[in-house]
Design an enzyme around this catalytic site. Structure first.
Site, PDB file in Angstrom:
ATOM      1  CE1 TYR A 130      -3.202  -3.120   1.036  1.00  0.00           C
ATOM      2  CE2 TYR A 130      -4.266  -1.343  -0.180  1.00  0.00           C
ATOM      3  CZ  TYR A 130      -4.255  -2.654   0.263  1.00  0.00           C
ATOM      4  OH  TYR A 130      -5.294  -3.498  -0.076  1.00  0.00           O
TER       5      TYR A 130
ATOM      6  CG  HIS B  77     -13.873  -0.353  -2.773  1.00  0.00           C
ATOM      7  ND1 HIS B  77     -13.664  -0.939  -4.000  1.00  0.00           N
ATOM      8  CD2 HIS B  77     -15.091  -0.786  -2.360  1.00  0.00           C
ATOM      9  CE1 HIS B  77     -14.702  -1.716  -4.293  1.00  0.00           C
ATOM     10  NE2 HIS B  77     -15.586  -1.636  -3.322  1.00  0.00           N
TER      11      HIS B  77
ATOM     12  CD  GLN C  46     -15.490  -1.067  -8.697  1.00  0.00           C
ATOM     13  OE1 GLN C  46     -15.347  -2.224  -8.301  1.00  0.00           O
ATOM     14  NE2 GLN C  46     -15.655  -0.767  -9.971  1.00  0.00           N
TER      15      GLN C  46
ATOM     16  N   GLY D 281     -13.965   1.369 -17.008  1.00  0.00           N
ATOM     17  CA  GLY D 281     -12.702   0.808 -16.501  1.00  0.00           C
ATOM     18  C   GLY D 281     -12.852  -0.110 -15.316  1.00  0.00           C
TER      19      GLY D 281
HETATM   20  C1  BV8 Z   1     -18.518  -6.688   1.334  1.00  0.00           C
HETATM   21  C2  BV8 Z   1      -9.801  -1.546  -1.931  1.00  0.00           C
HETATM   22  C3  BV8 Z   1     -19.973  -7.478   3.068  1.00  0.00           C
HETATM   23  C4  BV8 Z   1      -8.532  -2.235  -1.528  1.00  0.00           C
HETATM   24  C5  BV8 Z   1     -11.138  -3.293  -3.005  1.00  0.00           C
HETATM   25  C6  BV8 Z   1     -21.795 -10.350  -3.022  1.00  0.00           C
HETATM   26  C7  BV8 Z   1     -22.183  -9.290  -2.217  1.00  0.00           C
HETATM   27  C8  BV8 Z   1     -21.285  -8.727  -1.316  1.00  0.00           C
HETATM   28  C9  BV8 Z   1     -19.971  -9.215  -1.228  1.00  0.00           C
HETATM   29  C10 BV8 Z   1     -19.593 -10.262  -2.025  1.00  0.00           C
HETATM   30  C11 BV8 Z   1     -20.498 -10.832  -2.914  1.00  0.00           C
HETATM   31  N1  BV8 Z   1     -19.843 -11.831  -3.556  1.00  0.00           N
HETATM   32  C12 BV8 Z   1     -18.584 -11.898  -3.108  1.00  0.00           C
HETATM   33  C13 BV8 Z   1     -18.397 -10.976  -2.169  1.00  0.00           C
HETATM   34  C14 BV8 Z   1     -17.163 -10.761  -1.435  1.00  0.00           C
HETATM   35  C15 BV8 Z   1     -16.258  -9.731  -2.115  1.00  0.00           C
HETATM   36  C16 BV8 Z   1     -16.196  -9.865  -3.614  1.00  0.00           C
HETATM   37  O1  BV8 Z   1     -16.873  -9.130  -4.334  1.00  0.00           O
HETATM   38  N2  BV8 Z   1     -15.360 -10.755  -4.090  1.00  0.00           N
HETATM   39  C17 BV8 Z   1     -15.183 -10.914  -5.517  1.00  0.00           C
HETATM   40  C18 BV8 Z   1     -13.734 -11.245  -5.804  1.00  0.00           C
HETATM   41  C19 BV8 Z   1     -16.136 -11.985  -5.994  1.00  0.00           C
HETATM   42  N3  BV8 Z   1     -16.692  -8.411  -1.741  1.00  0.00           N
HETATM   43  C20 BV8 Z   1     -16.271  -7.908  -0.574  1.00  0.00           C
HETATM   44  O2  BV8 Z   1     -15.600  -8.516   0.230  1.00  0.00           O
HETATM   45  C21 BV8 Z   1     -16.707  -6.488  -0.250  1.00  0.00           C
HETATM   46  N4  BV8 Z   1     -17.227  -6.462   1.093  1.00  0.00           N
HETATM   47  O3  BV8 Z   1     -19.327  -6.859   0.489  1.00  0.00           O
HETATM   48  O4  BV8 Z   1     -18.817  -6.744   2.708  1.00  0.00           O
HETATM   49  C22 BV8 Z   1     -19.539  -8.918   3.080  1.00  0.00           C
HETATM   50  C23 BV8 Z   1     -18.514  -9.289   3.948  1.00  0.00           C
HETATM   51  C24 BV8 Z   1     -18.141 -10.644   3.982  1.00  0.00           C
HETATM   52  C25 BV8 Z   1     -18.735 -11.582   3.122  1.00  0.00           C
HETATM   53  C26 BV8 Z   1     -19.737 -11.164   2.221  1.00  0.00           C
HETATM   54  C27 BV8 Z   1     -20.138  -9.826   2.209  1.00  0.00           C
HETATM   55  C28 BV8 Z   1     -15.513  -5.536  -0.266  1.00  0.00           C
HETATM   56  C29 BV8 Z   1     -14.970  -5.389  -1.650  1.00  0.00           C
HETATM   57  C30 BV8 Z   1     -13.942  -4.250  -1.676  1.00  0.00           C
HETATM   58  C31 BV8 Z   1     -12.540  -4.816  -1.693  1.00  0.00           C
HETATM   59  N5  BV8 Z   1     -11.579  -3.723  -1.852  1.00  0.00           N
HETATM   60  N6  BV8 Z   1     -10.350  -2.209  -3.111  1.00  0.00           N
HETATM   61  C32 BV8 Z   1      -7.434  -2.030  -2.524  1.00  0.00           C
HETATM   62  O5  BV8 Z   1      -7.606  -1.252  -3.493  1.00  0.00           O
HETATM   63  O6  BV8 Z   1      -6.373  -2.637  -2.303  1.00  0.00           O
HETATM   64  S1  BV8 Z   1     -11.618  -4.089  -4.380  1.00  0.00           S
HETATM   65  C33 BV8 Z   1     -10.590  -3.678  -5.656  1.00  0.00           C
HETATM   66  O7  BV8 Z   1     -10.729  -4.696  -6.616  1.00  0.00           O
HETATM   67  C34 BV8 Z   1     -10.949  -2.413  -6.379  1.00  0.00           C
HETATM   68  O8  BV8 Z   1     -11.350  -1.404  -5.527  1.00  0.00           O
HETATM   69  C35 BV8 Z   1     -12.024  -2.851  -7.328  1.00  0.00           C
HETATM   70  O9  BV8 Z   1     -13.270  -2.813  -6.716  1.00  0.00           O
HETATM   71  C36 BV8 Z   1     -11.633  -4.268  -7.559  1.00  0.00           C
HETATM   72  C37 BV8 Z   1     -10.877  -4.396  -8.881  1.00  0.00           C
HETATM   73  O10 BV8 Z   1     -11.777  -4.236  -9.849  1.00  0.00           O
HETATM   74  P1  BV8 Z   1     -11.550  -3.141 -10.983  1.00  0.00           P
HETATM   75  O11 BV8 Z   1     -11.505  -1.793 -10.390  1.00  0.00           O
HETATM   76  O12 BV8 Z   1     -12.585  -3.418 -11.975  1.00  0.00           O
HETATM   77  O13 BV8 Z   1     -10.108  -3.433 -11.566  1.00  0.00           O
HETATM   78  P2  BV8 Z   1      -9.655  -4.689 -12.431  1.00  0.00           P
HETATM   79  O14 BV8 Z   1      -8.187  -4.669 -12.439  1.00  0.00           O
HETATM   80  O15 BV8 Z   1     -10.380  -5.909 -11.973  1.00  0.00           O
HETATM   81  O16 BV8 Z   1     -10.223  -4.358 -13.899  1.00  0.00           O
HETATM   82  C38 BV8 Z   1      -9.736  -3.247 -14.598  1.00  0.00           C
HETATM   83  C39 BV8 Z   1     -10.647  -3.058 -15.792  1.00  0.00           C
HETATM   84  O17 BV8 Z   1     -10.196  -1.911 -16.506  1.00  0.00           O
HETATM   85  C40 BV8 Z   1     -10.603  -4.221 -16.769  1.00  0.00           C
HETATM   86  O18 BV8 Z   1     -11.925  -4.532 -17.183  1.00  0.00           O
HETATM   87  C41 BV8 Z   1      -9.803  -3.645 -17.956  1.00  0.00           C
HETATM   88  O19 BV8 Z   1     -10.246  -4.201 -19.184  1.00  0.00           O
HETATM   89  C42 BV8 Z   1     -10.164  -2.199 -17.866  1.00  0.00           C
HETATM   90  N7  BV8 Z   1      -9.175  -1.279 -18.463  1.00  0.00           N
HETATM   91  C43 BV8 Z   1      -7.828  -1.460 -18.603  1.00  0.00           C
HETATM   92  N8  BV8 Z   1      -7.305  -0.349 -19.185  1.00  0.00           N
HETATM   93  C44 BV8 Z   1      -8.325   0.536 -19.382  1.00  0.00           C
HETATM   94  C45 BV8 Z   1      -9.516  -0.056 -18.916  1.00  0.00           C
HETATM   95  N9  BV8 Z   1     -10.706   0.566 -18.964  1.00  0.00           N
HETATM   96  C46 BV8 Z   1     -10.735   1.801 -19.508  1.00  0.00           C
HETATM   97  N10 BV8 Z   1      -9.630   2.433 -19.981  1.00  0.00           N
HETATM   98  C47 BV8 Z   1      -8.424   1.835 -19.935  1.00  0.00           C
HETATM   99  N11 BV8 Z   1      -7.340   2.470 -20.427  1.00  0.00           N
END
Ligand code: BV8
Length: 248
Positions: free
Chosen positions: A60, A113, A95, A189
Site C-alpha cells: 500500500y 472502497h 472503486q 474501466g
Molecule cells: C462486502 C480496496 C460485506 C482495496 C477493493 C456479493 C455481495 C457482497 C460481497 C460479495 C459478494 N460476492 C462476493 C463478495 C465478497 C467480495 C467480492 O466481491 N469478491 C469478488 C472477488 C467476488 N466483496 C467484498 O468482500 C466487499 N465487502 O461486500 O462486505 C460482506 C462481507 C463478507 C462476506 C460477504 C459480504 C468488499 C470489496 C472491496 C474490496 N476492496 N479495493 C485495494 O484497493 O487494495 S476491491 C478492488 O478490486 C478495487 O477497488 C475494485 O473494486 C476491484 C478491482 O476491480 P476493478 O476496479 O474493476 O479493476 P480490475 O483490475 O479488476 O479491472 C480493470 C478493468 O479496466 C478491466 O476490465 C480492464 O479491461 C479495464 N481497463 C484497462 N485499461 C483501461 C480499462 N478501462 C478503460 N480504460 C483503460 N485504459
C-alpha cells in the site's frame, strides 16, 4: 453516443482501468514485480495484514507513492468537465482508492472502497498522518514494517476497504440512491467482478436507466448494457464530454 444525449442525470461508476492511462496498474495487474506471486484478494484482506504486516503495508505504501506521482489524464479532466456541465446531476462513484477524480476537479465523488491517503490503527481506528507513512523507508523486497499507533500502540493499516469488510455505510447508501435516481449509468474501466460495487449498474437499469460501458475489453456486464464502447477511458471520455458539453 446519442444514447447519452437525453441524459439529465449521470452516475459514473469507475474502476482501476480509469487510472491505467495515468500509469497506475489496474487492480489485477497491480501485483507486478515484487508482489507478482500473490493474488490481490490475498493481500487486500485484514487476515493477510495481520499475518504479513510488512508485505501488505509495503504494497500500500508503494501504491500511495504511485498515486501521488500520477497525473489525472484527459479522461479524468473530461469527467470533471461533465460534472461542471451537469452540476448536481452527475456523480462519480469510484472503486478506486487513488484520489485522482478529486485531483482532476470532480466535485461529486463517492469513494466506495476508501482511500490510500487515509491510515488508521487496526484495532481502534485512531487516524495516522499520511505524511509520516511517506517518510518511512522499507527494509527491501518491497516490504515495509507498519508504524505503530501513537495512541494505543496497535499496528497502523491503510484506510481502504478490504475483501470481507463492509463498505462505508454513507458511501454505499449514496451510491444506491444515485443508482435508483439516475437515468444514465456510465461504467468506465471496471471488470465488474467485485461486489457490491458491481451491482450498481444493474440497480440503475432496474430503475429504468440506460447503461453505457467504456472498456477496451468485454466484461460480464458487457452483454447487458445499452452500449458497449470498446475504448480506453482516456480516448472515449474526452469525445463524450465534447459531444455533451459542446452540443447546442
Ligand atoms: C462486502 C480496496 C460485506 C482495496 C477493493 C456479493 C455481495 C457482497 C460481497 C460479495 C459478494 N460476492 C462476493 C463478495 C465478497 C467480495 C467480492 O466481491 N469478491 C469478488 C472477488 C467476488 N466483496 C467484498 O468482500 C466487499 N465487502 O461486500 O462486505 C460482506 C462481507 C463478507 C462476506 C460477504 C459480504 C468488499 C470489496 C472491496 C474490496 N476492496 N479495493 C485495494 O484497493 O487494495 S476491491 C478492488 O478490486 C478495487 O477497488 C475494485 O473494486 C476491484 C478491482 O476491480 P476493478 O476496479 O474493476 O479493476 P480490475 O483490475 O479488476 O479491472 C480493470 C478493468 O479496466 C478491466 O476490465 C480492464 O479491461 C479495464 N481497463 C484497462 N485499461 C483501461 C480499462 N478501462 C478503460 N480504460 C483503460 N485504459
Amino acid at each position: 453516443m446519442d444514447v447519452m444525449a437525453p441524459a439529465k442525470r449521470i452516475l459514473v461508476l469507475t474502476g482501476a482501468g480509469m487510472s491505467a492511462e495515468s500509469g497506475i496498474p489496474t487492480f489485477r495487474d497491480a501485483l507486478t514485480g515484487l508482489w507478482a506471486r500473490y493474488d490481490p484478494e490475498e493481500l487486500a484482506t485484514e487476515a493477510a495484514f495481520r499475518q504479513h504486516p510488512a508485505r501488505v503495508f509495503g504494497w500500500y505504501a508503494w501504491r500511495l507513492a504511485l498515486a501521488r506521482q500520477a497525473r489525472p489524464h484527459a479522461g479524468y479532466r473530461a469527467l470533471a468537465r461533465l460534472g461542471d456541465r451537469y452540476g448536481g446531476g452527475l456523480v462519480v462513484v469510484t472503486q478506486n482508492v487513488d484520489g485522482l477524480h478529486r485531483r482532476a476537479g470532480s466535485r461529486s465523488v463517492v469513494e466506495l472502497h476508501g482511500s490510500l491517503e487515509a491510515f488508521r490503527c487496526v484495532d481502534h481506528g485512531h487516524r495516522f498522518p499520511t505524511e509520516e507513512v511517506l517518510r518511512l523507508r522499507g527494509g527491501g523486497a518491497g516490504e515495509l514494517e507498519p508504524p505503530r499507533c501513537g495512541e494505543c500502540g496497535s499496528l497502523v493499516r491503510p484506510g481502504v476497504v478490504w475483501f470481507g469488510e463492509v463498505l462505508p455505510e454513507p458511501a454505499l447508501r449514496r451510491a444506491w440512491c444515485e443508482a435508483r435516481d439516475t437515468d444514465t449509468a456510465l461504467v468506465v474501466g471496471t471488470s465488474s467482478l467485485v461486489y457490491p460495487a458491481a451491482a450498481i449498474p444493474g440497480l440503475a437499469a432496474a430503475h429504468g436507466a440506460r447503461v453505457i460501458e467504456i472498456n477496451p475489453h468485454r466484461t460480464p456486464l458487457s452483454e447487458r448494457v445499452d452500449l458497449f464502447w470498446q475504448a480506453g477511458a482516456g480516448d472515449a471520455l474526452p469525445v463524450l464530454a465534447a459531444r455533451l458539453c459542446d452540443a447546442p
